[in-house]
Design an enzyme around this catalytic site. Sequence first.
Site, PDB file in Angstrom:
ATOM      1  N   SER A 249       7.198  54.619 -65.393  1.00 52.33           N
ATOM      2  CA  SER A 249       7.363  53.532 -64.430  1.00 52.33           C
ATOM      3  C   SER A 249       6.511  52.306 -64.749  1.00 52.33           C
ATOM      4  O   SER A 249       5.368  52.414 -65.159  1.00 52.33           O
ATOM      5  CB  SER A 249       7.020  54.023 -63.032  1.00 52.33           C
ATOM      6  OG  SER A 249       7.033  52.919 -62.141  1.00 52.33           O
ATOM      7  N   LYS A 298      14.785  60.994 -54.090  1.00 51.64           N
ATOM      8  CA  LYS A 298      15.253  59.963 -53.148  1.00 51.64           C
ATOM      9  C   LYS A 298      16.021  60.526 -51.945  1.00 51.64           C
ATOM     10  O   LYS A 298      15.930  59.988 -50.850  1.00 51.64           O
ATOM     11  CB  LYS A 298      16.105  58.927 -53.874  1.00 51.64           C
ATOM     12  CG  LYS A 298      15.291  58.090 -54.850  1.00 51.64           C
ATOM     13  CD  LYS A 298      16.136  57.052 -55.549  1.00 51.64           C
ATOM     14  CE  LYS A 298      15.324  56.420 -56.668  1.00 51.64           C
ATOM     15  NZ  LYS A 298      15.516  55.015 -56.841  1.00 51.64           N
ATOM     16  N   ASP A 336      17.059  49.794 -53.088  1.00 51.66           N
ATOM     17  CA  ASP A 336      17.840  49.916 -54.326  1.00 51.66           C
ATOM     18  C   ASP A 336      19.229  49.294 -54.180  1.00 51.66           C
ATOM     19  O   ASP A 336      19.734  48.638 -55.089  1.00 51.66           O
ATOM     20  CB  ASP A 336      18.075  51.404 -54.667  1.00 51.66           C
ATOM     21  CG  ASP A 336      16.880  52.047 -55.363  1.00 51.66           C
ATOM     22  OD1 ASP A 336      16.026  51.313 -55.881  1.00 51.66           O
ATOM     23  OD2 ASP A 336      16.821  53.297 -55.378  1.00 51.66           O
ATOM     24  N   GLY A 375      26.909  59.460 -61.971  1.00 51.35           N
ATOM     25  CA  GLY A 375      25.717  59.974 -61.262  1.00 51.35           C
ATOM     26  C   GLY A 375      25.927  59.918 -59.763  1.00 51.35           C
ATOM     27  O   GLY A 375      26.448  58.923 -59.235  1.00 51.35           O
ATOM     28  N   ALA A 376      25.530  60.999 -59.108  1.00 48.03           N
ATOM     29  CA  ALA A 376      25.711  61.057 -57.652  1.00 48.03           C
ATOM     30  C   ALA A 376      24.400  61.441 -56.970  1.00 48.03           C
ATOM     31  O   ALA A 376      24.387  62.027 -55.904  1.00 48.03           O
ATOM     32  CB  ALA A 376      26.815  62.049 -57.299  1.00 48.03           C
ATOM     33  N   GLY A 377      23.277  61.093 -57.603  1.00 53.30           N
ATOM     34  CA  GLY A 377      21.956  61.354 -57.000  1.00 53.30           C
ATOM     35  C   GLY A 377      21.562  60.193 -56.092  1.00 53.30           C
ATOM     36  O   GLY A 377      22.424  59.449 -55.611  1.00 53.30           O
ATOM     37  N   GLY A 486      18.960  47.315 -65.943  1.00 50.26           N
ATOM     38  CA  GLY A 486      18.227  47.972 -64.856  1.00 50.26           C
ATOM     39  C   GLY A 486      16.925  47.250 -64.537  1.00 50.26           C
ATOM     40  O   GLY A 486      16.375  47.422 -63.444  1.00 50.26           O
TER      41      GLY A 486
HETATM   42  O1  LIG Z   1      14.411  53.751 -58.978  1.00 50.98           O
HETATM   43  C1  LIG Z   1      13.399  53.097 -58.846  1.00 50.98           C
HETATM   44  C2  LIG Z   1      12.479  52.921 -59.964  1.00 50.98           C
HETATM   45  C3  LIG Z   1      11.130  53.515 -59.607  1.00 50.98           C
HETATM   46  O2  LIG Z   1      11.284  54.893 -59.467  1.00 50.98           O
HETATM   47  C4  LIG Z   1      10.135  53.274 -60.769  1.00 50.98           C
HETATM   48  O3  LIG Z   1       9.103  52.638 -60.586  1.00 50.98           O
HETATM   49  O4  LIG Z   1      10.461  53.688 -61.877  1.00 50.98           O
HETATM   50  C5  LIG Z   1      10.628  52.900 -58.318  1.00 50.98           C
HETATM   51  C6  LIG Z   1      11.614  53.085 -57.170  1.00 50.98           C
HETATM   52  O5  LIG Z   1      11.187  52.345 -56.057  1.00 50.98           O
HETATM   53  C7  LIG Z   1      12.977  52.557 -57.560  1.00 50.98           C
HETATM   54  O6  LIG Z   1      13.897  52.823 -56.557  1.00 50.98           O
END
Ligand SMILES: O=C1C[C@@](O)(C(=O)O)C[C@@H](O)[C@@H]1O
Length: 519
Positions: A249, A298, A336, A375-377, A486
């Site tokens: 991240s 999530k 998101d 993807g369905a997560g 992304g």
């Molecule tokens: O999906 C993502 C990316 C994330 O998980 C990250 O920092 O990688 C942070 C989450 O808030 C966001 O919804």
Amino acid sequence: MDVKNDVVVCTPLECESLEEMVASMEKAKAEGADVVELCMASMAAPYLSHQVVDQLLERKTLPAIVSFRLKSSRTLSKGGCYDTCLKVLKRALELDVEFVEMDYEVACEVNMAEYLHNRSNTRIIVSNYVNDGRPSVEKLVDIIACMQATGADVIKLDLCVDYITDLAPIFTVLTHCQVPLIAMAVGNSGLISQLLGPKFGGFLVYGSLGGKPVPGLPSLVSLRQVYKLEYTNADTKVFGLVSNPVAHSKGPILYNPTFRHMGYNGIYVPMLVDDIEEFFETYSGSDFAGFSVGIPHKEAAIRCCDEVHPIAKSIGAVNTIVRRPMDGKLIGYNTDCEAAISAIEDALTERKVSSKGVPNSTSSLISGRTFVLIGAGGAGRALAFGAKYKGARIVIFNRDYKRAKALADEVSGEALLYEALEMFRPETGAILANASAIGMEPNSHQSPVSKEALRAYDLVFDVVYTPRNTQLLKEAAEVGVTTVSGVEMFVRQALGQFRLFTGGSAPEDLMRKLVMEQF
Ligand SMILES: O=C1C[C@@](O)(C(=O)O)C[C@@H](O)[C@@H]1O
């Protein structure tokens, strides 16, 4: 916020030779260490002598801890020689080094009064290796009391934890301990023991030297440039990304400088979480003020919230949780959805404008299109609902067909077998969105569909943002398809999240710059 605390950043040096140790000391200084720990037990046999201590301390460029751990998390198998250990530690004391560190067992056996009496300025650290899963506060308090009884000036707990929740008792004892206390939890789940150590009153934090990563230790460079623990204090609010994996991240490099820029007393840390419900039950105090939620939590995170924003509720996934200061309740949001959909819409608008089209301001450019989702997560749900609200027709592919079908039913869309994705040819104008983790580092060579199949789409979007230019996006661009990265979604979801975390505005230009600098 500009008042600096006196946090001491130390790097443990485990080297085999004198020269390597000296070179590492130089490196540690350049990377911002305040203190180096000269781990004498790591030296190869010819250097394992008290004479080497003279040479090392003569050439040291930073205050030092001379340690000789017969038994510790990192030297367990190595063992060591008791006599040499005593000679090394005694010599370091004679040479008036800043700190000498000895194992608790050694401290119990030697005549500590003699050590304490013979030292001039040296402070004695007594360390103990605690390796029994999740120690209770009571157990830690007992251990500390025994260690204190040795006459130690500083106490160090060297812990081996399996889960991030195992660290909670450590923060409790750090807060209440009357003697200077160092807690070092090794292993990937231990990272926040260092990052939050100074907030809870830890005497010293450890960072690893560049190029020598140690699981559970932040790098010296990240401590100095990203986390800047010298600005944290007991009032610092803790925010973090609850995810597994978590190390990819860019959240820490984005939030920490932004908090400081805005004069907000907060720290944002990676939280490697396995069991999200246990996590929220454990870290339920007001210090833990807000959370980003990443894969795979999530959807499950919704169950941990006391209240959920209506949009997040209809999506069935949250990526943001804020602890309401008034009553400590956890409130869930989804940033998101808006982030991804607006990024796609803006790309379509931009393209229309640049091809001299006139954007129709009343309806979304997503409306009426086929939106093919992989993807369905949690992220997939946000995209599916967002696209549905904008009037798209949703087609979902997911390895687990049942999940695809369940989501498709909720958005009045269609689920197809994952194997059919490659041959699927939608009508003109279709959008392809990857909401799976396929293509994420370290698997950045992977793509969910072939380049050939991408020709059928008008726009391709990827939620994966590490790497910025995924294999999917690269191949889409090669066949002339518009792409949306992304990274754009990441920045936008973080802008919304920052506003929810702080209740203030988000400095968009700065936040974009911070993220872009990383790629
Ligand atoms: O999906 C993502 C990316 C994330 O998980 C990250 O920092 O990688 C942070 C989450 O808030 C966001 O919804």
